[in-house]
Design an enzyme around this catalytic site. Structure first.
Site, PDB file in Angstrom:
ATOM      1  N   HIS A  14      14.055  87.458   7.650  1.00 36.62           N
ATOM      2  CA  HIS A  14      14.489  88.513   6.697  1.00 36.62           C
ATOM      3  C   HIS A  14      14.785  89.759   7.513  1.00 36.62           C
ATOM      4  CE1 HIS A  14      13.952  90.770   2.686  1.00 36.62           C
ATOM      5  NE2 HIS A  14      14.452  91.617   3.562  1.00 36.62           N
ATOM      6  N   LEU A  17      20.618  94.273   9.165  1.00 31.87           N
ATOM      7  CA  LEU A  17      21.340  94.715  10.373  1.00 31.87           C
ATOM      8  C   LEU A  17      22.341  95.822  10.065  1.00 31.87           C
ATOM      9  CD1 LEU A  17      22.163  91.440  12.360  1.00 31.87           C
ATOM     10  CD2 LEU A  17      20.561  93.247  13.005  1.00 31.87           C
ATOM     11  N   ARG A  18      22.655  96.026   8.765  1.00 36.05           N
ATOM     12  CA  ARG A  18      23.664  97.027   8.372  1.00 36.05           C
ATOM     13  C   ARG A  18      25.029  96.683   8.978  1.00 36.05           C
ATOM     14  NH1 ARG A  18      19.691  98.182   4.873  1.00 36.05           N
ATOM     15  NH2 ARG A  18      18.162  99.655   5.636  1.00 36.05           N
ATOM     16  N   ASN A  42      22.733  93.327   1.601  1.00 35.25           N
ATOM     17  CA  ASN A  42      22.824  94.547   0.757  1.00 35.25           C
ATOM     18  C   ASN A  42      23.575  95.677   1.461  1.00 35.25           C
ATOM     19  OD1 ASN A  42      20.641  94.886   2.538  1.00 35.25           O
ATOM     20  ND2 ASN A  42      19.543  96.243   1.149  1.00 35.25           N
ATOM     21  N   LYS A 100      20.641  85.612  -2.031  1.00 36.93           N
ATOM     22  CA  LYS A 100      19.590  86.606  -2.224  1.00 36.93           C
ATOM     23  C   LYS A 100      19.638  87.205  -3.626  1.00 36.93           C
ATOM     24  CE  LYS A 100      16.454  89.664  -1.253  1.00 36.93           C
ATOM     25  NZ  LYS A 100      15.925  90.365  -0.109  1.00 36.93           N
ATOM     26  N   HIS A 175       8.986  89.087   1.634  1.00 37.73           N
ATOM     27  CA  HIS A 175       8.052  90.196   1.863  1.00 37.73           C
ATOM     28  C   HIS A 175       6.946  90.238   0.796  1.00 37.73           C
ATOM     29  CE1 HIS A 175      10.966  91.906  -0.871  1.00 37.73           C
ATOM     30  NE2 HIS A 175      11.806  92.266   0.068  1.00 37.73           N
ATOM     31  N   LEU A 220       9.958  99.014   0.470  1.00 41.95           N
ATOM     32  CA  LEU A 220       9.809  98.266  -0.782  1.00 41.95           C
ATOM     33  C   LEU A 220       9.781  96.775  -0.497  1.00 41.95           C
ATOM     34  CD1 LEU A 220      12.171 100.361  -3.059  1.00 41.95           C
ATOM     35  CD2 LEU A 220       9.697 100.123  -3.311  1.00 41.95           C
ATOM     36  N   HIS A 252      17.093 103.066   8.626  1.00 45.34           N
ATOM     37  CA  HIS A 252      17.791 104.181   7.967  1.00 45.34           C
ATOM     38  C   HIS A 252      17.732 105.336   8.951  1.00 45.34           C
ATOM     39  CE1 HIS A 252      17.910 102.521   3.845  1.00 45.34           C
ATOM     40  NE2 HIS A 252      16.709 102.030   4.100  1.00 45.34           N
ATOM     41  N   ALA A 264      13.853 103.664   1.314  1.00 46.88           N
ATOM     42  CA  ALA A 264      12.806 102.686   1.644  1.00 46.88           C
ATOM     43  C   ALA A 264      13.239 101.875   2.853  1.00 46.88           C
ATOM     44  CB  ALA A 264      12.593 101.760   0.454  1.00 46.88           C
TER      45      ALA A 264
END
Ligand code: DOR
Ligand code: ZN
Length: 347
Positions: A14, A17-18, A42, A100, A175, A220, A252, A264
């Site tokens: 999980h 990597l953006r 995401n 996902k 998670h 989160l 981030h 998060a």
């Protein structure tokens, strides 16, 4: 106590990597140590179709540092409009490893996620039929539910009904942060496994809230009470094949965390194996680290284990990790476990 430990090269089941400059800035911290990772979809906009995933995979591979070999295992972001045929095409081509589920509003960039599970049923039914796993962000978003209870309520009101409706669907509860989650996975007869992050083995909710508000420990699902951390540790070091590593390393830039409404995410890619060796040694379970980081995940996803090995060495002096990494997108604070780390990955 041994001072070196050789394991099969681990995988991260999980990982965020953006894209763009952030991807370029973080990927080496994973590909230096890990052979494969399940890549979270995401992005903005999200990775929804097989074509999106193919294009994202190409961007990841072209961002890899020279000499690193790393296999991104792609996921699709489930929406209420996802096409069952496209998902099947993704699996058949070998590109897509999982789909996902983000309940809409549960976390970063989840607004295109699922509001009404009924609308996702055609895709979920197809996945059950073709044996494609569903990775689940297991939190309800109902405003009346306390944020510390959102995982337990999700299990009761969403996950358990879904698994009863589709017992053949393989579900990875991502998670896991509660004893309730661990117990639910242990109680399942089949088709359920869970990933555990590095940071949830190390921090409880005090890390976020005691002595001032600490945005770099906010993620989160949010870290819970100590009894939950202890349950996670027990599961991780047990060797039970249903539990394995998914770091949820989620970079981030600092300005987006250190503000009135901070994002998060905790960045652990760079020091995860050092932190895990520390935790497993504390639990007298160094012999179970390979199962958690290198064996149980591939077994669950039906993939071969890695042939390559890595060696961890316990140093006399603490290993220094940077407090921040600099990326083209800006600085990213590295997870500080609040104790010195002595284990180092030496190839
Ligand atoms: O802490 C988190 N960060 N949890 C998630 O579920 C998403 C992630 C992110 O993308 O930043
Ligand atoms: Zn995540």
């Amino acid at each position: 106590m041994p001072h070196t430990l050789t394991l099969r090269r681990p995988d991260d089941w999980h990982l965020h990597l953006r894209d763009g400059a952030m991807l370029q800035g973080v990927i080496g911290d994973t590909s230096r140590t890990f052979a494969r990772a399940i890549i979270m979809p995401n992005l903005v906009p999200p990775v929804v179709t097989t074509d999106d995933a193919a294009a994202y995979k190409a961007r990841i591979l072209s961002a890899l540092p020279k000499g690193h070999s790393f296999q991104p295992l792609m996921t699709l972001y489930l929406t209420e409009h996802t096409s069952p045929d496209d998902v099947e095409k993704g699996k058949a081509s070998g590109l897509v490893t999982a789909v996902k589920l983000y309940p809409a509003g549960a976390t970063t960039n989840s607004h295109d996620g699922v509001r009404d599970m009924d609308k996702a049923m055609p895709v979920l039914e197809r996945m059950a039929k073709i044996g494609l796993p569903l990775c689940v962000h297991g939190e309800v978003t109902t405003p009346e539910v306390d944020i510390f209870d959102r995982e337990a309520v999700f299990i009761e009101t969403v996950l358990d009904p879904l698994r009863r409706r589709l017992p053949e669907l393989k579900v990875t509860m991502e998670h896991v942060t509660t004893e309730d989650g661990i117990d639910y996975i242990k109680g399942a007869e089949k088709n359920l496994a869970g990933t555990i992050t590095t940071h949830h083995l190390i921090i409880n909710r005090n890390a976020i809230l005691v002595g001032g508000i600490k945005p770099h420990y906010y993620c989160l699902p949010v870290a819970k009470r100590e009894k939950h951390r202890l349950a996670l540790r027990k599961a991780a070091v047990s060797g039970d094949a249903r539990f394995f590593l998914g770091t949820d390393s989620a970079p981030h830039v600092d300005p987006l965390k250190e503000c009135a409404c901070g994002c998060a995410g905790i960045y652990t890619s760079i020091n995860t194996m050092s932190c895990l060796a520390h935790v497993f040694e504390e639990e007298n379970a160094l012999d179970k680290l390979e199962a958690f980081a290198s064996l149980n995940g591939p077994a669950w996803y039906g993939l071969p284990v890695n042939e390559e090995k890595i060696t961890l060495t316990k140093r006399e002096e603490p290993v220094r990790f940077p407090a921040k990494i600099e990326t083209g997108a800006g600085p990213v604070t590295v997870f500080d476990p609040l104790f010195p780390l002595y284990w180092d990955v030496s190839e």
